[in-house]
Design a protein around this motif. Structure first.
Motif, short mmCIF file in Angstrom:
data_model
loop_
_atom_site.label_atom_id
_atom_site.label_comp_id
_atom_site.label_asym_id
_atom_site.label_seq_id
_atom_site.Cartn_x
_atom_site.Cartn_y
_atom_site.Cartn_z
N ILE A 61 -3.17 -57.10 -38.37
CA ILE A 61 -4.58 -56.95 -38.72
C ILE A 61 -5.39 -58.18 -38.32
N SER A 62 -6.45 -57.95 -37.58
CA SER A 62 -7.38 -59.03 -37.23
C SER A 62 -8.78 -58.59 -37.62
N ILE A 63 -9.34 -59.24 -38.64
CA ILE A 63 -10.70 -58.90 -39.06
C ILE A 63 -11.46 -60.17 -39.43
N THR A 64 -12.78 -60.02 -39.49
CA THR A 64 -13.61 -61.14 -39.90
C THR A 64 -14.52 -60.69 -41.02
N VAL A 65 -14.56 -61.47 -42.10
CA VAL A 65 -15.50 -61.21 -43.18
C VAL A 65 -16.60 -62.27 -43.06
N SER B 217 3.61 -62.27 -43.48
CA SER B 217 4.89 -62.39 -42.77
C SER B 217 4.62 -62.96 -41.39
N LYS B 218 3.49 -62.58 -40.82
CA LYS B 218 3.05 -63.13 -39.53
C LYS B 218 1.55 -63.32 -39.56
N GLY B 219 1.05 -64.25 -38.74
CA GLY B 219 -0.39 -64.41 -38.59
C GLY B 219 -0.97 -65.55 -39.41
N THR B 220 -2.27 -65.82 -39.21
CA THR B 220 -2.94 -66.90 -39.94
C THR B 220 -4.24 -66.41 -40.57
N ILE B 221 -4.61 -67.08 -41.66
CA ILE B 221 -5.87 -66.79 -42.34
C ILE B 221 -6.70 -68.06 -42.37
N LEU B 222 -7.91 -67.95 -41.86
CA LEU B 222 -8.81 -69.09 -41.88
C LEU B 222 -9.95 -68.82 -42.83
N VAL B 223 -10.16 -69.71 -43.80
CA VAL B 223 -11.34 -69.63 -44.65
C VAL B 223 -12.26 -70.78 -44.24
N ASP B 224 -13.43 -70.44 -43.77
CA ASP B 224 -14.35 -71.43 -43.20
C ASP B 224 -13.64 -72.35 -42.20
N GLY B 225 -12.80 -71.76 -41.40
CA GLY B 225 -12.14 -72.50 -40.34
C GLY B 225 -10.87 -73.24 -40.74
N VAL B 226 -10.54 -73.21 -42.05
CA VAL B 226 -9.35 -73.95 -42.51
C VAL B 226 -8.18 -72.98 -42.70
N ASP B 227 -7.04 -73.31 -42.13
CA ASP B 227 -5.83 -72.49 -42.28
C ASP B 227 -5.32 -72.62 -43.72
N ILE B 228 -5.42 -71.53 -44.51
CA ILE B 228 -5.07 -71.66 -45.94
C ILE B 228 -3.57 -71.63 -46.18
N GLY B 229 -2.80 -71.42 -45.14
CA GLY B 229 -1.34 -71.40 -45.28
C GLY B 229 -0.74 -72.80 -45.30
N LYS B 230 -1.55 -73.80 -44.97
CA LYS B 230 -1.04 -75.19 -44.93
C LYS B 230 -0.86 -75.73 -46.36
N LYS B 231 -0.07 -76.80 -46.46
CA LYS B 231 0.14 -77.40 -47.78
C LYS B 231 -0.61 -78.71 -47.89
N MET C 293 -19.70 -69.37 -40.67
CA MET C 293 -18.49 -69.50 -41.47
C MET C 293 -18.03 -68.13 -41.96
N SER C 294 -16.75 -68.02 -42.24
CA SER C 294 -16.23 -66.69 -42.54
C SER C 294 -14.80 -66.77 -43.06
N ILE C 295 -14.31 -65.61 -43.53
CA ILE C 295 -12.85 -65.47 -43.71
C ILE C 295 -12.37 -64.75 -42.47
N GLU C 296 -11.38 -65.33 -41.83
CA GLU C 296 -10.93 -64.74 -40.58
C GLU C 296 -9.42 -64.50 -40.65
N LEU C 297 -9.03 -63.27 -40.43
CA LEU C 297 -7.60 -62.94 -40.41
C LEU C 297 -7.18 -62.71 -38.97
N LYS C 298 -6.12 -63.43 -38.57
CA LYS C 298 -5.66 -63.30 -37.18
C LYS C 298 -4.26 -62.74 -37.15
N ASN C 299 -4.14 -61.54 -36.63
CA ASN C 299 -2.84 -60.88 -36.42
C ASN C 299 -1.93 -60.94 -37.65
N ILE C 300 -2.49 -60.49 -38.79
CA ILE C 300 -1.73 -60.52 -40.04
C ILE C 300 -0.81 -59.30 -40.15
N SER C 301 0.46 -59.58 -40.39
CA SER C 301 1.39 -58.51 -40.77
C SER C 301 2.03 -58.92 -42.08
#
Lengths: 276, 287
Positions: B26-30, B60-74, B1-9
């Protein structure tokens, strides 16, 4: 006569009230004109309280603080003292007031009613001295932290200040900003003979000074050259402080049986001791 | 599990004359369970970046997953994921606001719906962890504390939320050497004993050298390096281009090597450096 002299200086905040607090007790200090001194001490040791006496921002509860022979308690000298001593604080955003760099630097001279030509001349000279002339028409919020601190220093120089008192001027800066500020301060001291009082938590910065004062629990507990002060690693640690990295490494090597006789406070010292 | 940033601008004030691209693809994994350091000079985008970790800023672009969950969802799942990340901002003591320390620390747990008993328990735990005696301090005003105590009280407010991922933005800025070490040791304990994942934002490379398992270097809104410390610290040029410096220990070791001491030069912490030097001198019969 010393440039700054504290005689049995004691400061009590909120004296006589329920939350009365003794911050500095019986400090005797002499700082000579043109000298570069660093003040070390843990948070709450009294170093900032002490420094605020140097330009009369605080007045002693007992004892005296003399600047260029003038007693800071003497109200008729307050302005003379403040013109001679400029303060720079930790947070650059709290001390820049104007919307344009040159206006900020010119604020002091304008405030004391200098002639516009002279203000312009002072501002130019001050910005040049801190290597910020090309930014004179910039808005301060477009500057980096190191640049903002240099503008704050220029503000003091534009008043033809003789002495700079800097209270942790690099605490909020990145490495580049720290170097900019340290290089500027050290150059102004060497080339223009500006008396410098530099408060810091970074031992490497204190190592640049001619002399170091150490505050511990409201008292001045040691003073001496950086080599003298950083020789006693045990004492520094006991006070919650440290020594420059090279000094610490030399100490550790000695404990492992390496014979080092020289005093070590920087990398050059250590390289010389080990590689020769 | 991790915080994963995919192509964040991220662009500040888009479509205005002040438009500024703060983060650029930016694409990184914590990774969970590690201490990850993020370094970069002022303005490199560090603070903008971490505000994406729990949705304070939306990319502005990209997705962030915390433990696999997209935190941008409502949805409730995304909300729960965002709450796994606690951020301690720079100079957090400026954010203290309540009448008493215990109320200040309670604010977070109450806000996420903890019961009063649960909140009290968390407040006590958090205060004990940062060495603020509950009986002595709980009902005092946070504004009567010393600087170092205020900092610890503010940190306790985040700890009381029991985040799985704890993000610390320059946590030791302005503290004295003893205070710096004591605070960093607390975070190390939190990491070891409770397995909290730590993200340390800092430009103090010696701090990073002592604590981080993994280092991410940011420069002008881009990731220029993502590697273990020894690898990062062997790239002197890249570090300096990013407006940073090698750890002091590494600088000393480089100088010694350049001046003829035959060391392997892998060390970047004090203990290892001392070992390497002693070994090298033994080989030379000097020690």
């Amino acid at each position: 006569m010393s440039f700054i002299e504290c005689v049995d200086l004691t400061h009590i905040y909120n004296a006589g009230m329920e939350n009365e607090m003794l911050a500095v007790e019986n400090v005797n200090i002499k700082i000579e004109e043109g000298e570069f001194v660093a003040i070390l001490g843990t948070n709450g040791s009294g170093k900032s309280t002490l420094a605020k006496h140097f330009n009369g921002l605080l007045l002693p509860s007992s004892g005296k603080c003399l600047v260029d022979g003038m007693d800071t308690k003497d109200e008729e000298h307050t302005y003379d003292i403040r013109r001679q001593i400029g303060m720079v604080f930790q947070n650059p955003d709290n001390q820049i007031i104007a919307a344009i760099v040159e206006d900020d630097v010119g604020f002091g001279p304008e405030n004391i009613g200098l002639d516009p030509h002279e203000i312009r001349r002072n501002v130019t000279a001050a910005l040049r001295a801190v290597d910020m002339e090309e930014y004179r028409h910039f808005s301060p919020h477009h500057l980096s932290g190191g640049q903002k601190q240099r503008v704050a220093i220029a503000g003091a120089l534009a008043m033809n200040t003789k002495c700079l008192v800097l209270d942790e001027p690099t605490a909020m800066l990145d490495p580049r900003g720290r170097h900019e500020v340290m290089d500027t301060v050290s150059r102004l001291n060497k080339e223009r003979g500006i008396t410098t009082v530099y408060i810091t938590h970074f031992m490497e910065e204190a190592a640049m000074a001619d002399r170091i004062f150490v505050m511990d629990q409201k008292h001045l507990v040691a003073s001496g050259t950086p080599r003298e002060i950083f020789r006693d690693i045990g004492a520094m640690k006991k006070r919650g402080l440290a020594v420059p990295m090279a000094a610490e490494m030399a100490y550790r090597l000695q404990q492992k049986g390496l014979r080092i006789t020289e005093s070590i406070i920087n990398t050059e010292d250590l390289v010389r001791a080990i590689c020769q | 599990m991790s915080i994963e940033l995919k192509n964040i601008s991220y662009t500040y004030m888009p479509k205005t004359p002040f438009e500024h691209l703060a983060l650029d693809d930016i694409s990184i994994t914590v990774p969970e369970g590690k201490i990850t350091a993020i370094a970069g000079h002022t303005g490199s985008g560090k603070s903008t970046l971490i505000q994406h970790f729990n949705g304070l800023l939306k990319p502005s672009k990209g997705t962030i997953l915390v433990d696999g969950v997209d935190i941008g969802k409502k949805n409730t799942e995304a909300k729960a994921a965002r709450r796994k990340v606690g951020i301690v901002f720079q100079y957090p003591e400026y954010q203290l606001f309540e009448e008493t320390i215990s109320k200040d620390i309670s604010f977070g747990p109450m806000n996420i719906g903890c019961s009063e008993a649960e909140t009290l328990e968390r407040v006590k735990q958090a205060m004990a962890f940062v060495n603020l005696d509950y009986d002595k301090y709980a009902h005092r005003s946070p504004f009567q504390l010393s600087g170092g105590q205020k900092r610890r009280a503010a940190i306790a407010g985040i700890l009381a939320l029991q985040p799985k991922y704890l993000v610390l933005d320059e946590p030791t800025a302005g503290l004295d050497p003893k205070g710096r070490e004591a605070l960093m040791e607390k975070f190390r304990r939190l990491h070891r004993e409770r397995g909290t994942t730590i993200v340390l934002i800092s430009h103090n490379m010696d701090n990073i050298a002592s604590y981080a398992d993994n280092v991410i270097i940011l420069n002008k809104g881009k990731v220029t390096m993502e590697a273990p410390p020894e690898e990062v610290f062997s790239q002197k040029e890249l570090i300096s281009q990013a407006g940073l410096e090698l750890p002091e220990v590494k600088t000393i070791m480089n100088e010694l090597a350049q001046n003829g001491l035959e060391i392997q030069n892998n060390a970047y912490t004090m203990d290892k450096a001392v070992e390497e030097i002693i070994e090298a001198l033994r080989r030379k019969g000097k020690c």
